[in-house]
Design an enzyme around this catalytic site. Structure first.
Site, short mmCIF file in Angstrom:
data_model
loop_
_atom_site.label_atom_id
_atom_site.label_comp_id
_atom_site.label_asym_id
_atom_site.label_seq_id
_atom_site.Cartn_x
_atom_site.Cartn_y
_atom_site.Cartn_z
N ASP A 129 0.86 -1.19 0.00
CA ASP A 129 0.00 0.00 0.00
C ASP A 129 0.89 1.24 0.00
OD1 ASP A 129 -2.29 1.53 0.06
OD2 ASP A 129 -2.49 1.45 2.25
N TYR A 131 1.29 5.64 -0.57
CA TYR A 131 0.84 6.81 0.19
C TYR A 131 1.09 8.00 -0.74
CZ TYR A 131 0.56 9.44 4.70
OH TYR A 131 0.22 10.25 5.76
N HIS A 136 -3.59 13.88 0.60
CA HIS A 136 -3.87 12.94 1.69
C HIS A 136 -2.73 12.93 2.71
CE1 HIS A 136 -5.15 9.40 3.90
NE2 HIS A 136 -3.98 8.83 3.64
N GLU A 200 -10.74 3.90 3.04
CA GLU A 200 -9.81 4.69 2.24
C GLU A 200 -10.09 4.40 0.77
OE1 GLU A 200 -5.77 3.93 3.59
OE2 GLU A 200 -5.92 5.60 5.02
N GLU A 202 -9.05 4.03 -2.78
CA GLU A 202 -7.79 3.77 -3.47
C GLU A 202 -8.04 3.03 -4.78
OE1 GLU A 202 -4.49 2.40 -1.19
OE2 GLU A 202 -5.28 3.11 0.73
N ASP A 234 -9.14 0.41 1.50
CA ASP A 234 -8.15 0.03 2.51
C ASP A 234 -8.70 0.43 3.88
OD1 ASP A 234 -5.76 -0.83 3.68
OD2 ASP A 234 -4.89 1.18 3.53
N ARG A 238 -8.60 4.07 12.81
CA ARG A 238 -7.73 5.23 13.07
C ARG A 238 -7.21 5.29 14.50
NH1 ARG A 238 -6.24 6.08 8.07
NH2 ARG A 238 -7.96 6.63 6.70
N GLN A 241 -4.50 2.70 14.71
CA GLN A 241 -3.39 3.17 13.88
C GLN A 241 -2.59 4.27 14.58
OE1 GLN A 241 -4.74 4.92 10.21
NE2 GLN A 241 -2.69 5.39 9.47
N LYS A 254 -4.67 -1.70 10.04
CA LYS A 254 -4.93 -1.85 8.60
C LYS A 254 -5.11 -3.30 8.19
CE LYS A 254 -3.78 2.46 7.21
NZ LYS A 254 -4.52 3.29 6.27
N THR A 258 -9.00 -5.60 3.62
CA THR A 258 -8.86 -4.70 2.47
C THR A 258 -9.79 -5.25 1.40
OG1 THR A 258 -6.52 -4.37 3.00
CG2 THR A 258 -7.25 -3.72 0.80
N GLU A 365 -10.22 12.50 6.99
CA GLU A 365 -10.02 13.83 6.41
C GLU A 365 -11.35 14.58 6.27
OE1 GLU A 365 -7.77 11.39 3.37
OE2 GLU A 365 -6.99 13.40 2.92
CA CA Z 1 -4.06 3.05 2.56
#
Ligand code: CA
Length: 416
Positions: A129, A131, A136, A200, A202, A234, A238, A241, A254, A258, A365
């Protein structure tokens, strides 16, 4: 040839379908006749296993029974030339102008128009994964490290990433259990179900075989090893994390799940939607530099249907062109140390976020870490995901003089 925009299929394709003859994405499905590989055309599935048995791919270089199996990995292990040849054979047999195509398919029962169950299309060997969205990374930096620089000094010099957990990559529709773990509290760490469960947005690419152990893939050859793309959610806890990620990065926050969309859209089908990637300042090191830095123009969206409601709300809509690092740069970087790439490896882009709140690719976000809730049509509000909420990611490509294509849905519902 398959990019011919005037082509139509004798299989009925509804207006606005993600899967016209210009797309022909690959997946794995199950029905009463078993599990096998197929290609989507409109609302139907073209049965690759039966097509292979009927001799359609005799001169393409395929091994026997490539498609009568539970993943696309054997097919992905063939060369680009074979991928392309198989794709051309499928497009030709489905083409309205091919006089024998329809009768051949009917004779061998190649069009499946009853409901099928989609399975995970690949056996994921390794999952990486990245970034690679600057917006972001900047947003997360501001939220997790409000007193420091939002981007770390390495971010514009290499596509930052981590190795994720391949065994918990699941296909769209698989229920997602709310993970438990440690989170920080004023009294010290506590254990329990995550209170900040997030998605997420993606896009992932799926590879064919690589050059072998110890051999880097040069950036200008990187796309030769990319078979196609899918949508990725994903899922991220939080609170888990934020407590665990220093110093080695994401782990249990995480690795619980997925989700990927069931259809892999071949890179060849995306050719009409390739666009130059934005400038990079500072210029990256030579092994990440190419004269042909190109991205893919995919319109992406996330909709959430809150628990108990039948009405979804689109919470974000953005573009895959927002990515700072391209897929070729990501794959060149991931293998520059000689790391192996195998058929069926999955490389996710990292959360795709555009410049404004309605283009952010995660609830972290959008709600600014839970301080700015979202309202839903049924009057409920959400910061992070609640049990029973359903998240649906969609992706669609449009361009002038091109027939639009899409990715289908990447969907998951949270369970307690
Ligand atoms: Ca991710």
């Amino acid at each position: 040839m398959t990019a011919d925009q005037s082509r139509t299929s004798w299989v009925q394709v509804p207006d606005g379908s993600d899967f016209p003859i210009q797309n022909l994405p690959y997946g794995v499905f199950a029905d009463a006749s078993g599990v096998r590989c197929g290609v989507a055309i409109g609302d139907a599935v073209f049965d690759l296993a039966r097509a292979e048995s009927a001799g359609l791919f005799t001169n393409t270089g395929l091994d026997r029974d490539t498609f009568r199996c539970e993943s696309l990995n054997d097919f992905l292990g063939h060369s680009r030339g074979v991928w392309s040849s198989v794709r051309n054979h499928i497009a030709d047999i489905l083409d309205r102008s091919n006089p024998g195509g329809r009768s051949f398919c009917e004779k061998h029962h190649l069009i499946i128009d009853h409901p099928v169950q989609m399975r995970i299309p690949i056996e994921v060997g390794d999952y990486v994964d990245f970034y690679s969205s600057e917006q972001h990374a900047t947003n997360v930096g501001k939220l997790f490290r409000p007193d420091g620089d939002s981007l770390f000094p390495n971010w514009k010099h290499l596509p930052v990433g981590y190795h994720g957990r391949a065994g918990t990559v699941v296909v769209s529709g698989t229920p997602i259990n709310r993970p438990s773990g440690q989170r920080r509290s004023p009294q010290g760490p506590v254990f329990g179900p995550s209170r900040k469960l997030d998605m997420e947005l993606e896009v992932g690419f799926v590879t064919g075989g690589g050059p072998g152990f110890g051999i880097a893939i040069p950036i200008d050859e990187a796309e030769h090893h990319i078979f196609g793309l899918c949508l990725v959610n994903d899922w991220s806890a939080r609170d888990i994390q934020a407590w665990e990620y220093v110093p080695l990065g994401p782990f249990l926050g995480k690795s619980f799940a997925t989700t990927i969309s069931p259809w892999i859209v071949p890179l060849e089908a995306l050719e009409p939607f390739r666009v130059p990637a934005g400038d990079q300042e500072p210029a990256p090191l030579p092994y990440l530099t190419t004269d042909h830095r190109i991205g893919v123009d995919i319109d992406l969206s996330v909709s959430i249907t809150p628990n108990g409601s039948s009405e979804e709300r689109e919470v974000t809509a953005t573009s895959f062109t927002n990515m700072y690092w391209t897929m070729a740069q990501q794959l060149a970087h991931a293998t520059v140390n000689g790391a192996t790439v195998r058929p069926g490896d999955l490389f996710a882009s990292g959360t795709v976020s555009g410049p404004t709140r309605d283009e952010f690719g995660s609830l972290l976000e959008i709600t600014w870490n839970g301080t700015d809730p979202i309202e839903y049509p049924d009057g409920s509000t959400r910061t992070f995901l609640e049990d029973g909420d359903t998240v649906t990611i969609r992706g669609r490509c449009t361009a002038e003089d091109a027939v639009p294509i899409g990715f289908g849905e990447c969907l998951g519902t949270i369970e307690a």
